[in-house]
Write a protein that holds these residues in place. Structure first.
Motif, PDB file in Angstrom:
ATOM      1  N   ILE A 261       0.858  -1.185   0.000  1.00  0.00           N
ATOM      2  CA  ILE A 261       0.000   0.000   0.000  1.00  0.00           C
ATOM      3  C   ILE A 261       0.886   1.224   0.000  1.00  0.00           C
ATOM      4  O   ILE A 261       2.067   1.138   0.330  1.00  0.00           O
ATOM      5  N   ASP A 262       0.334   2.380  -0.370  1.00  0.00           N
ATOM      6  CA  ASP A 262       1.227   3.537  -0.498  1.00  0.00           C
ATOM      7  C   ASP A 262       1.354   4.344   0.785  1.00  0.00           C
ATOM      8  O   ASP A 262       2.241   5.184   0.899  1.00  0.00           O
ATOM      9  N   ASN A 263       0.490   4.092   1.751  1.00  0.00           N
ATOM     10  CA  ASN A 263       0.537   4.921   2.959  1.00  0.00           C
ATOM     11  C   ASN A 263      -0.047   4.139   4.125  1.00  0.00           C
ATOM     12  O   ASN A 263      -1.235   3.826   4.150  1.00  0.00           O
ATOM     13  N   PHE A 264       0.763   3.834   5.089  1.00  0.00           N
ATOM     14  CA  PHE A 264       0.325   3.003   6.210  1.00  0.00           C
ATOM     15  C   PHE A 264      -0.223   3.820   7.380  1.00  0.00           C
ATOM     16  O   PHE A 264      -1.283   3.535   7.913  1.00  0.00           O
ATOM     17  N   GLN A 265       0.519   4.860   7.785  1.00  0.00           N
ATOM     18  CA  GLN A 265       0.097   5.599   8.983  1.00  0.00           C
ATOM     19  C   GLN A 265       0.057   7.109   8.788  1.00  0.00           C
ATOM     20  O   GLN A 265      -0.282   7.842   9.720  1.00  0.00           O
ATOM     21  N   GLY A 266       0.394   7.589   7.574  1.00  0.00           N
ATOM     22  CA  GLY A 266       0.240   9.019   7.287  1.00  0.00           C
ATOM     23  C   GLY A 266       1.234   9.923   7.996  1.00  0.00           C
ATOM     24  O   GLY A 266       1.119  11.147   7.965  1.00  0.00           O
ATOM     25  N   ASN A 267       2.241   9.338   8.619  1.00  0.00           N
ATOM     26  CA  ASN A 267       3.236  10.126   9.352  1.00  0.00           C
ATOM     27  C   ASN A 267       4.500   9.270   9.475  1.00  0.00           C
ATOM     28  O   ASN A 267       4.413   8.045   9.509  1.00  0.00           O
ATOM     29  N   ALA A 268       5.658   9.927   9.560  1.00  0.00           N
ATOM     30  CA  ALA A 268       6.893   9.146   9.649  1.00  0.00           C
ATOM     31  C   ALA A 268       6.999   8.404  10.985  1.00  0.00           C
ATOM     32  O   ALA A 268       7.476   7.279  11.035  1.00  0.00           O
ATOM     33  N   VAL A 269       6.542   9.030  12.067  1.00  0.00           N
ATOM     34  CA  VAL A 269       6.758   8.439  13.391  1.00  0.00           C
ATOM     35  C   VAL A 269       5.448   8.386  14.179  1.00  0.00           C
ATOM     36  O   VAL A 269       4.793   9.412  14.369  1.00  0.00           O
ATOM     37  N   VAL A 270       5.073   7.189  14.606  1.00  0.00           N
ATOM     38  CA  VAL A 270       3.970   7.044  15.564  1.00  0.00           C
ATOM     39  C   VAL A 270       4.486   6.254  16.763  1.00  0.00           C
ATOM     40  O   VAL A 270       4.941   5.114  16.625  1.00  0.00           O
ATOM     41  N   ASN A 271       4.458   6.885  17.920  1.00  0.00           N
ATOM     42  CA  ASN A 271       4.874   6.216  19.159  1.00  0.00           C
ATOM     43  C   ASN A 271       3.716   5.392  19.707  1.00  0.00           C
ATOM     44  O   ASN A 271       2.563   5.816  19.644  1.00  0.00           O
ATOM     45  N   TYR A 272       4.049   4.236  20.226  1.00  0.00           N
ATOM     46  CA  TYR A 272       3.036   3.373  20.848  1.00  0.00           C
ATOM     47  C   TYR A 272       3.297   3.351  22.340  1.00  0.00           C
ATOM     48  O   TYR A 272       4.241   2.727  22.796  1.00  0.00           O
ATOM     49  N   ASN A 273       2.463   4.061  23.069  1.00  0.00           N
ATOM     50  CA  ASN A 273       2.721   4.191  24.498  1.00  0.00           C
ATOM     51  C   ASN A 273       2.454   2.908  25.274  1.00  0.00           C
ATOM     52  O   ASN A 273       3.205   2.560  26.174  1.00  0.00           O
ATOM     53  N   ASP A 274       1.363   2.217  24.935  1.00  0.00           N
ATOM     54  CA  ASP A 274       0.847   1.192  25.851  1.00  0.00           C
ATOM     55  C   ASP A 274       1.771  -0.014  25.994  1.00  0.00           C
ATOM     56  O   ASP A 274       2.386  -0.469  25.030  1.00  0.00           O
ATOM     57  N   ALA A 275       1.792  -0.551  27.189  1.00  0.00           N
ATOM     58  CA  ALA A 275       2.615  -1.723  27.485  1.00  0.00           C
ATOM     59  C   ALA A 275       2.124  -2.951  26.715  1.00  0.00           C
ATOM     60  O   ALA A 275       2.875  -3.915  26.530  1.00  0.00           O
ATOM     61  N   SER A 276       0.890  -2.927  26.236  1.00  0.00           N
ATOM     62  CA  SER A 276       0.366  -4.079  25.500  1.00  0.00           C
ATOM     63  C   SER A 276       1.058  -4.274  24.146  1.00  0.00           C
ATOM     64  O   SER A 276       0.974  -5.342  23.548  1.00  0.00           O
ATOM     65  N   TYR A 277       1.719  -3.242  23.645  1.00  0.00           N
ATOM     66  CA  TYR A 277       2.572  -3.405  22.453  1.00  0.00           C
ATOM     67  C   TYR A 277       4.008  -3.562  22.915  1.00  0.00           C
ATOM     68  O   TYR A 277       4.471  -2.767  23.740  1.00  0.00           O
ATOM     69  N   ASP A 278       4.718  -4.530  22.344  1.00  0.00           N
ATOM     70  CA  ASP A 278       6.121  -4.705  22.737  1.00  0.00           C
ATOM     71  C   ASP A 278       7.040  -3.680  22.085  1.00  0.00           C
ATOM     72  O   ASP A 278       8.147  -3.454  22.542  1.00  0.00           O
ATOM     73  N   PHE A 279       6.582  -3.091  20.980  1.00  0.00           N
ATOM     74  CA  PHE A 279       7.429  -2.095  20.310  1.00  0.00           C
ATOM     75  C   PHE A 279       7.081  -0.700  20.837  1.00  0.00           C
ATOM     76  O   PHE A 279       5.998  -0.477  21.387  1.00  0.00           O
ATOM     77  N   THR A 280       8.027   0.233  20.687  1.00  0.00           N
ATOM     78  CA  THR A 280       7.793   1.608  21.157  1.00  0.00           C
ATOM     79  C   THR A 280       7.308   2.522  20.047  1.00  0.00           C
ATOM     80  O   THR A 280       6.693   3.550  20.317  1.00  0.00           O
ATOM     81  N   ARG A 281       7.669   2.205  18.798  1.00  0.00           N
ATOM     82  CA  ARG A 281       7.200   3.091  17.727  1.00  0.00           C
ATOM     83  C   ARG A 281       7.218   2.384  16.394  1.00  0.00           C
ATOM     84  O   ARG A 281       7.896   1.359  16.229  1.00  0.00           O
ATOM     85  N   ILE A 282       6.450   2.935  15.459  1.00  0.00           N
ATOM     86  CA  ILE A 282       6.510   2.478  14.073  1.00  0.00           C
ATOM     87  C   ILE A 282       6.975   3.648  13.219  1.00  0.00           C
ATOM     88  O   ILE A 282       6.421   4.753  13.297  1.00  0.00           O
ATOM     89  N   ILE A 283       8.005   3.386  12.453  1.00  0.00           N
ATOM     90  CA  ILE A 283       8.568   4.381  11.530  1.00  0.00           C
ATOM     91  C   ILE A 283       8.086   4.034  10.134  1.00  0.00           C
ATOM     92  O   ILE A 283       8.179   2.876   9.710  1.00  0.00           O
ATOM     93  N   GLU A 284       7.562   5.007   9.411  1.00  0.00           N
ATOM     94  CA  GLU A 284       7.226   4.811   7.986  1.00  0.00           C
ATOM     95  C   GLU A 284       8.168   5.705   7.195  1.00  0.00           C
ATOM     96  O   GLU A 284       7.965   6.915   7.082  1.00  0.00           O
ATOM     97  N   HIS A 285       9.205   5.062   6.664  1.00  0.00           N
ATOM     98  CA  HIS A 285      10.374   5.797   6.176  1.00  0.00           C
ATOM     99  C   HIS A 285      10.090   6.784   5.052  1.00  0.00           C
ATOM    100  O   HIS A 285      10.708   7.838   4.980  1.00  0.00           O
ATOM    101  N   LYS A 286       9.174   6.444   4.145  1.00  0.00           N
ATOM    102  CA  LYS A 286       8.977   7.310   2.977  1.00  0.00           C
ATOM    103  C   LYS A 286       8.570   8.727   3.370  1.00  0.00           C
ATOM    104  O   LYS A 286       8.879   9.681   2.670  1.00  0.00           O
ATOM    105  N   HIS A 287       7.900   8.860   4.519  1.00  0.00           N
ATOM    106  CA  HIS A 287       7.406  10.189   4.906  1.00  0.00           C
ATOM    107  C   HIS A 287       8.515  11.140   5.337  1.00  0.00           C
ATOM    108  O   HIS A 287       8.294  12.348   5.408  1.00  0.00           O
ATOM    109  N   PHE A 288       9.704  10.600   5.621  1.00  0.00           N
ATOM    110  CA  PHE A 288      10.830  11.497   5.900  1.00  0.00           C
ATOM    111  C   PHE A 288      11.204  12.304   4.655  1.00  0.00           C
ATOM    112  O   PHE A 288      11.811  13.359   4.750  1.00  0.00           O
ATOM    113  N   GLU A 289      10.881  11.724   3.482  1.00  0.00           N
ATOM    114  CA  GLU A 289      11.273  12.391   2.232  1.00  0.00           C
ATOM    115  C   GLU A 289      10.063  12.654   1.346  1.00  0.00           C
ATOM    116  O   GLU A 289      10.198  12.809   0.137  1.00  0.00           O
ATOM    117  N   PHE A 290       8.869  12.682   1.950  1.00  0.00           N
ATOM    118  CA  PHE A 290       7.642  12.967   1.210  1.00  0.00           C
ATOM    119  C   PHE A 290       7.500  12.042   0.003  1.00  0.00           C
ATOM    120  O   PHE A 290       7.129  12.463  -1.096  1.00  0.00           O
TER     121      PHE A 290
END
Ligand code: UDP
Length: 372
Positions: A261-290
């Motif tokens: 797909i061309d766009n997963f989260q609409g932003n380069a960085v989304v932090n995941y606060n909750d302890a129920s996720y083992d990861f702290t953030r998801i990076i969508e690299h293309k958005h760093f360079e539009f």
């Protein structure tokens, strides 16, 4: 001396690359080696599907120092990317850093006065005058709601320790702001180099001898014979074969995923606060360079315990580690013809602009001494 090189630089990250570049300009002969199969250290990007993937974690350049900004702009043009991460907490998205947008999303407050009133009441109730740990620091800076919605669980995942057992300084990176401004950094200059960070590294190391896939410790004696001075940018404790003990670090595991797909989260960085996720953030690299590619690449970032088989991403700067580091540091200063510098050798939670400044300062120190 009649060795082939003036400097053997161990580690082709920002510290080593800037050092090599500056010394080459001063007519010194440099050889840069790295144990990885590429140059650039942790700023290295790997191109995939036309997207620059920040292979060792997201890097967003920012500085207040015009000298450093001009320095990096010699090697690449920067885009106008502004870091505005989001935080997902209990099913809701919020803007970061903590600002009027966040407060509106949290409490529905529409004016700075309303927001300040809530925060000040919470600080008065839960804060302390001289915070002794991260939890006390956060409660004293931002109050209970902000601490519990954005900080506590994220921080405990990130560091693998209770917030009460972490040093207060970690959280000083997070500003609180009473304007509707989602710019994460307060610095005057910010952006991502167009074409990725490799453009900068290639510019710095242009015309300089480099060798990848070379492990300094596997061939130390032979390598040291090549140059008058060794510039070592790896882990301080490893340089001394851990003889006083091991410094602690925090590591990360990156799980990359290519999505059709061309766009997963609409932003380069989304932090995941909750302890129920083992990861702290998801990076969508293309958005760093539009990016406008048909596909997208995302990276989930999982903090993990460090051991010698893993990459050391963050130093754990508690008193015990600082004490141990100082012991190594003192010994390193007695050595002739060895320079230690960079994030790992200085055991510092450095941003890129600070590493560049540190490398330039080292070069200037050496140059002014040799002119005396
Ligand atoms: N932090 C947090 N919640 C967030 C983002 C950060 O509590 O949503 C805390 C956390 O303790 C982290 C510190 O702020 O270790 C610094 O985070 P930042 O993302 O600025 O640094 P990075 O990990 O990118 O170097």
């Amino acid at each position: 001396a009649n060795k082939k090189y003036d400097y053997l630089i161990v580690g082709a990250g920002l510290f080593g690359s800037v050092f090599a570049h500056e010394m080459t300009k001063r007519n010194k002969k440099c050889l840069v080696i790295d144990k990885r199969n590429h140059l650039g250290g942790n700023v290295y990007c790997e191109e995939q599907e036309g997207i620059n993937v920040h292979k060792y974690g997201a890097h967003i350049f920012h500085t207040n120092d015009k000298r450093i900004w001009d320095y990096v702009n010699q090697f690449a043009e920067f885009n106008n990317y502004i870091n505005s991460p989001l935080s997902l907490s209990k099913g809701k998205l919020y803007n970061l850093p903590f600002n009027m947008n966040t407060f509106y999303q949290l409490w529905g407050t529409k004016t700075p006065e309303e927001a300040r009133d809530i925060i000040n009441k919470q600080i008065a109730k839960y804060g302390t005058k001289s915070p002794k740990n991260l939890e006390e620091q956060a409660l004293s800076l931002a109050g209970k709601d902000i601490y519990e919605t954005f900080i506590k669980e994220y921080t405990e995942k990130q560091w693998g320790k209770k917030a009460k057992e972490l040093p207060a300084f970690i959280i000083k990176r997070l500003p609180v702001r009473f304007t509707f401004n989602n710019n994460y950094f307060n610095d005057k200059y910010q952006g991502i180099p167009i074409g990725g960070y490799n453009v900068i590294i290639n510019g710095l190391l242009k015309g300089i001898d480099t060798k990848t896939n070379i492990d300094f410790f596997e061939d130390r004696e032979q390598l040291e014979l090549l140059a008058d001075t060794v510039v070592y940018t790896g882990k301080m404790d490893e340089f001394f074969d851990y003889k006083y003990g091991q410094l602690e670090y925090r590591s990360l595991r990156f799980e990359n995923e290519l999505l059709g797909i061309d766009n997963f989260q609409g932003n380069a960085v989304v932090n995941y606060n909750d302890a129920s996720y083992d990861f702290t953030r998801i990076i969508e690299h293309k958005h760093f360079e539009f990016g406008t590619q048909d596909k997208t690449i995302i990276t989930r970032e999982y903090p993990e315990a460090w051991d010698r088989s893993k990459e050391a991403y963050y130093p754990i700067n508690n008193d015990e580690n600082q004490k141990l580091f100082k012991k190594y540091k003192a010994e390193s200063q007695t050595l002739k013809n060895v320079i230690l510098g960079g994030r790992l050798a200085e055991y510092r939670y450095y941003d890129m602009h600070q590493i560049i400044a540190s490398s330039l300062a080292k070069v200037e120190e050496i140059s002014s001494n040799s002119n005396e």
